[in-house]
Design a protein around this motif. Structure first.
Motif, PDB file in Angstrom:
ATOM      1  N   TYR A   1      39.493  35.177  50.266  1.00 19.64           N
ATOM      2  CA  TYR A   1      40.137  34.722  51.499  1.00 19.64           C
ATOM      3  C   TYR A   1      39.256  35.006  52.706  1.00 19.64           C
ATOM      4  O   TYR A   1      38.708  36.101  52.834  1.00 19.64           O
ATOM      5  N   SER A   2      39.142  34.041  53.606  1.00 23.56           N
ATOM      6  CA  SER A   2      38.446  34.283  54.867  1.00 23.56           C
ATOM      7  C   SER A   2      39.415  35.000  55.808  1.00 23.56           C
ATOM      8  O   SER A   2      40.632  34.989  55.597  1.00 23.56           O
ATOM      9  N   SER A   3      38.871  35.603  56.850  1.00 20.55           N
ATOM     10  CA  SER A   3      39.729  36.292  57.810  1.00 20.55           C
ATOM     11  C   SER A   3      40.720  35.316  58.443  1.00 20.55           C
ATOM     12  O   SER A   3      41.885  35.654  58.649  1.00 20.55           O
ATOM     13  N   ASP A   4      40.297  34.083  58.713  1.00 16.94           N
ATOM     14  CA  ASP A   4      41.200  33.087  59.313  1.00 16.94           C
ATOM     15  C   ASP A   4      42.395  32.773  58.407  1.00 16.94           C
ATOM     16  O   ASP A   4      43.460  32.425  58.895  1.00 16.94           O
TER      17      ASP A   4
ATOM     18  N   ILE B   1      44.634  36.470  58.668  1.00 17.48           N
ATOM     19  CA  ILE B   1      45.007  37.108  59.946  1.00 17.48           C
ATOM     20  C   ILE B   1      46.401  36.614  60.320  1.00 17.48           C
ATOM     21  O   ILE B   1      46.680  35.418  60.317  1.00 17.48           O
TER      22      ILE B   1
ATOM     23  N   GLN C   1      43.862  42.483  59.761  1.00 16.93           N
ATOM     24  CA  GLN C   1      42.453  42.258  60.037  1.00 16.93           C
ATOM     25  C   GLN C   1      41.675  42.604  58.778  1.00 16.93           C
ATOM     26  O   GLN C   1      42.068  43.492  58.023  1.00 16.93           O
ATOM     27  N   VAL C   2      40.587  41.891  58.549  1.00 15.71           N
ATOM     28  CA  VAL C   2      39.812  42.106  57.329  1.00 15.71           C
ATOM     29  C   VAL C   2      38.322  42.134  57.648  1.00 15.71           C
ATOM     30  O   VAL C   2      37.889  41.670  58.698  1.00 15.71           O
ATOM     31  N   ASN C   3      37.550  42.662  56.688  1.00 18.24           N
ATOM     32  CA  ASN C   3      36.099  42.668  56.826  1.00 18.24           C
ATOM     33  C   ASN C   3      35.472  41.775  55.753  1.00 18.24           C
ATOM     34  O   ASN C   3      36.164  41.180  54.932  1.00 18.24           O
ATOM     35  N   LYS C   4      34.154  41.682  55.756  1.00 16.52           N
ATOM     36  CA  LYS C   4      33.442  40.818  54.812  1.00 16.52           C
ATOM     37  C   LYS C   4      33.683  41.220  53.358  1.00 16.52           C
ATOM     38  O   LYS C   4      33.832  40.369  52.488  1.00 16.52           O
TER      39      LYS C   4
ATOM     40  N   PHE D   1      36.363  42.464  52.086  1.00 11.32           N
ATOM     41  CA  PHE D   1      37.674  41.921  51.717  1.00 11.32           C
ATOM     42  C   PHE D   1      37.515  40.462  51.298  1.00 11.32           C
ATOM     43  O   PHE D   1      38.020  40.045  50.252  1.00 11.32           O
ATOM     44  N   SER D   2      36.825  39.685  52.120  1.00  9.00           N
ATOM     45  CA  SER D   2      36.640  38.261  51.817  1.00  9.00           C
ATOM     46  C   SER D   2      35.852  38.059  50.533  1.00  9.00           C
ATOM     47  O   SER D   2      36.177  37.179  49.730  1.00  9.00           O
TER      48      SER D   2
END
Length: 107
Positions: free
Chosen positions: A13-16, A19, A2-5, A7-8
């Motif tokens: 990378y987006s969370s999608d 994940i 799982q990631v937060n903003k 991270f992106s």
């Protein structure tokens, strides 16, 4: 995973996109297998690890980061998760290199 903003914002990378993926998608290829063996040994023996590591953004750019990983265990002592926090240290390293260069040229 799982990631937060943040991270992106840092990795691109987006969370999608991450994940369910192994964190190896971020590896730069600059650390040796021995580095990772030592990191995992420390993590599993002590429950935490921290240090500098080179990773790769979605764009392919390799960058330095300070990484801290902690083990999460359940009441039975089994590992249930890992929590990783990191910060991009590109600017800090660049500043250090400039200061070091100035110190050398002044002598």
């Amino acid at each position: 995973m799982q990631v937060n903003k943040a991270f992106s914002d840092i990795t691109g990378y987006s969370s999608d996109e991450v994940i369910g993926k192994n964190p190896r998608v971020l590896q730069s290829g600059q650390e040796s297998a021995d580095f990772y063996r030592a990191m995992w040994k420390t993590l599993l023996e002590t429950g935490c690890w921290q240090g500098e590591i080179m990773d790769r953004r979605k764009s392919g750019e390799i960058y330095p980061k300070w990484l801290s990983i902690a083990v999460v265990r359940n009441d039975q002592g089994d590992i249930t998760n890992y929590i990783a926090l990191f910060s991009d240290i590109t600017e800090r390293k660049a500043s250090f290199d400039r200061i070091q260069h100035l110190a050398i040229t002044m002598h």
